[in-house]
Design a protein around this motif. Structure first.
Motif, short mmCIF file in Angstrom:
data_model
loop_
_atom_site.label_atom_id
_atom_site.label_comp_id
_atom_site.label_asym_id
_atom_site.label_seq_id
_atom_site.Cartn_x
_atom_site.Cartn_y
_atom_site.Cartn_z
N ILE A 57 0.81 -1.21 0.00
CA ILE A 57 0.00 0.00 0.00
C ILE A 57 0.85 1.26 0.00
O ILE A 57 0.49 2.28 -0.61
CB ILE A 57 -1.00 0.00 1.19
N THR A 104 0.05 4.11 -2.93
CA THR A 104 -0.48 5.46 -2.71
C THR A 104 0.28 6.55 -3.48
O THR A 104 -0.36 7.47 -3.99
CB THR A 104 -0.53 5.79 -1.21
N SER A 141 -4.29 4.64 7.02
CA SER A 141 -5.72 4.65 7.33
C SER A 141 -6.44 3.49 6.63
O SER A 141 -7.31 2.85 7.22
CB SER A 141 -6.35 5.99 6.93
N ILE A 142 -6.07 3.21 5.38
CA ILE A 142 -6.70 2.10 4.66
C ILE A 142 -6.36 0.78 5.33
O ILE A 142 -7.22 -0.07 5.55
CB ILE A 142 -6.26 2.10 3.18
N ALA A 185 -9.11 -1.73 7.15
CA ALA A 185 -9.31 -3.11 6.71
C ALA A 185 -8.98 -4.10 7.81
O ALA A 185 -9.70 -5.09 8.01
CB ALA A 185 -8.45 -3.39 5.48
N TYR A 245 -11.66 6.93 -5.55
CA TYR A 245 -11.84 5.51 -5.85
C TYR A 245 -11.31 5.18 -7.24
O TYR A 245 -10.58 4.19 -7.41
CB TYR A 245 -13.32 5.15 -5.77
N TRP A 271 -12.07 -5.51 -2.10
CA TRP A 271 -11.43 -4.27 -1.68
C TRP A 271 -12.27 -3.05 -2.05
O TRP A 271 -12.21 -2.03 -1.36
CB TRP A 271 -10.01 -4.18 -2.24
N TYR A 304 -13.38 -0.13 0.55
CA TYR A 304 -13.27 1.31 0.28
C TYR A 304 -14.61 2.01 0.50
O TYR A 304 -14.67 3.05 1.17
CB TYR A 304 -12.79 1.55 -1.15
N MET A 324 -15.68 2.38 4.09
CA MET A 324 -14.95 3.48 4.73
C MET A 324 -15.46 4.82 4.24
O MET A 324 -15.72 5.73 5.05
CB MET A 324 -13.45 3.34 4.45
#
Length: 393
Positions: free
Chosen positions: A21, A25, A61-62, A66, A102, A125, A129, A132
């Protein structure tokens, strides 16, 4: 709640996504800003993009969200979501922008992971998303409704600019328009949006640093950050009489002004929420038990020394403990301990609420000491300046 269909997929792929991740990002932000460069104008921080802080915060944060869904079925990580939502609303994030994120985030995931992103993985996933995103949108809509006005930005006039310790400045603003003003709470922040010399607007959140009982004034104290863009502009180019944009007050680190004893543990410019809380308590004539713990490199660097000491002296049950790395340069009448802050040998009330603000290593160290001293983790609260890198770890 994460569906039973998606949960085993997320559980199986979380190690891979968690590992990648931080690589995904940066690709996401590159894609998004290439397609939507206008988002850098008054919304995303160029400085935090350059130093990688924003990428780390998003990745953290992701991953945290999760992981919580896998380990705690049927619940949401309320504390994580609240901190993010308050930052988002201070910048004016709206529901429609989550679709933009997204689109580019999942394109970056596919680009990075390739064939590992099967339709089943993509669906699972995507569910994470939107769980969240939907939770954040709900919180953010509620926060917007709590404000006294429906504006993201309102004009404020600078009426005083005063040096505050080494490298820090206190700015005092009054309203420059007729919009209703929301009463802030001690510990909250406002976003500041300024036009830079190249014409681009940039934002930064700053904690309110004085009493918050008035709607006719906003006071912030900022430390000069040579790697940033907003504080250099404010320190070097913002003058008394100038008008800039401030957001409504936000922030879930609200320091209670009544109730159980509180411990305010801060370092450096992290003293701003503590200073605001103390000034607010003093203005209310509070008799609450308050233990103020502060650490500085030198006494001269302490940005809000006079204000905090004045508040402490006016509170009948307030006490100050000070740590200085360079104790030789302190004033003769200053009582301080040499070195870094330590909770050892301090008597901490068992029912105390602890509020932390300062550099991340400082907060982690003091939080661990507080837990060892018997303060429940649920009673320990913190504030991070800029993107929340606590989650990234």
């Amino acid at each position: 709640m994460l569906s039973e269909k998606s949960r085993p997929v997320i559980e199986a792929t979380l190690p891979l996504i968690g590992e990648r991740i931080s690589h995904i990002t940066p690709k996401f932000y590159d894609r998004m800003f290439t397609a939507r460069p206008e988002l850098l104008d008054g919304l995303f921080s160029r400085a935090n993009q350059k130093n990688g802080a924003q990428q780390q915060a998003l990745a953290g944060s992701i991953a945290a969200f999760a992981t919580h869904l896998v380990n705690n079925p049927g619940t949401l990580p309320e504390a994580v979501l609240s901190r993010i939502a308050h930052k988002h609303t201070s910048l004016g994030i709206v529901e429609e922008q989550y679709a933009i994120v997204y689109e580019h985030l999942f394109a970056a995931i596919v680009d990075d992971l390739g064939e590992a992103v099967t339709p089943e993985v993509a669906e699972a996933w995507s569910e994470v998303y939107w769980l969240m995103a939907d939770a954040l949108v709900k919180i953010e809509k509620g926060l917007y409704k709590q404000q006294a006005n429906d504006k993201i930005w309102t004009d404020w006039k600078l009426v005083a600019k005063e040096a505050a310790g080494t490298g820090s400045v206190t700015f005092r603003f009054v309203p420059a328009d007729d919009n209703p003003v929301t009463v802030a709470k001690a510990g909250q922040f406002v976003s500041v949006r300024v036009p830079l010399l190249d014409g681009l607007r940039q934002c930064r959140q700053y904690t309110l640093s004085d009493a918050v009982t008035s709607t006719t004034e906003r006071v912030i104290t900022t430390k000069f950050d040579g790697g940033g863009e907003v504080s250099p502009f404010m320190h070097q180019h913002l003058n008394v009489g100038d008008i800039i944009e401030l957001s409504n007050p936000y922030g879930d680190l609200v320091i209670d002004t009544t109730g159980a004893p509180i411990v305010l543990a801060t370092a450096g410019i992290g003293c701003t929420p503590s200073a605001s809380a103390l000034a607010t308590l003093a203005a209310a004539g509070s008799d609450r038990q308050v233990l103020v713990l502060h650490a500085e490199a030198t006494e001269e660097a302490w940005a809000l020394k006079e204000q905090m000491r004045e508040s402490i002296e006016s509170l009948p049950n307030a006490e100050l403990k000070l740590w200085l790395e360079d104790i030789e340069a302190k004033a003769a009448d200053t009582v301080a301990t040499e070195g870094y802050m330590s909770l050892a040998n301090l008597e901490l009330p068992a029912d105390a609420r602890l509020y932390l603000c300062g550099p991340l290593p400082f907060m982690r160290a003091v939080r661990s000491q507080a837990i060892d001293a018997g303060i429940p983790a649920a009673n320990i609260h913190y504030e991070v300046f800029g993107p929340d890198l606590w989650l990234a770890a």
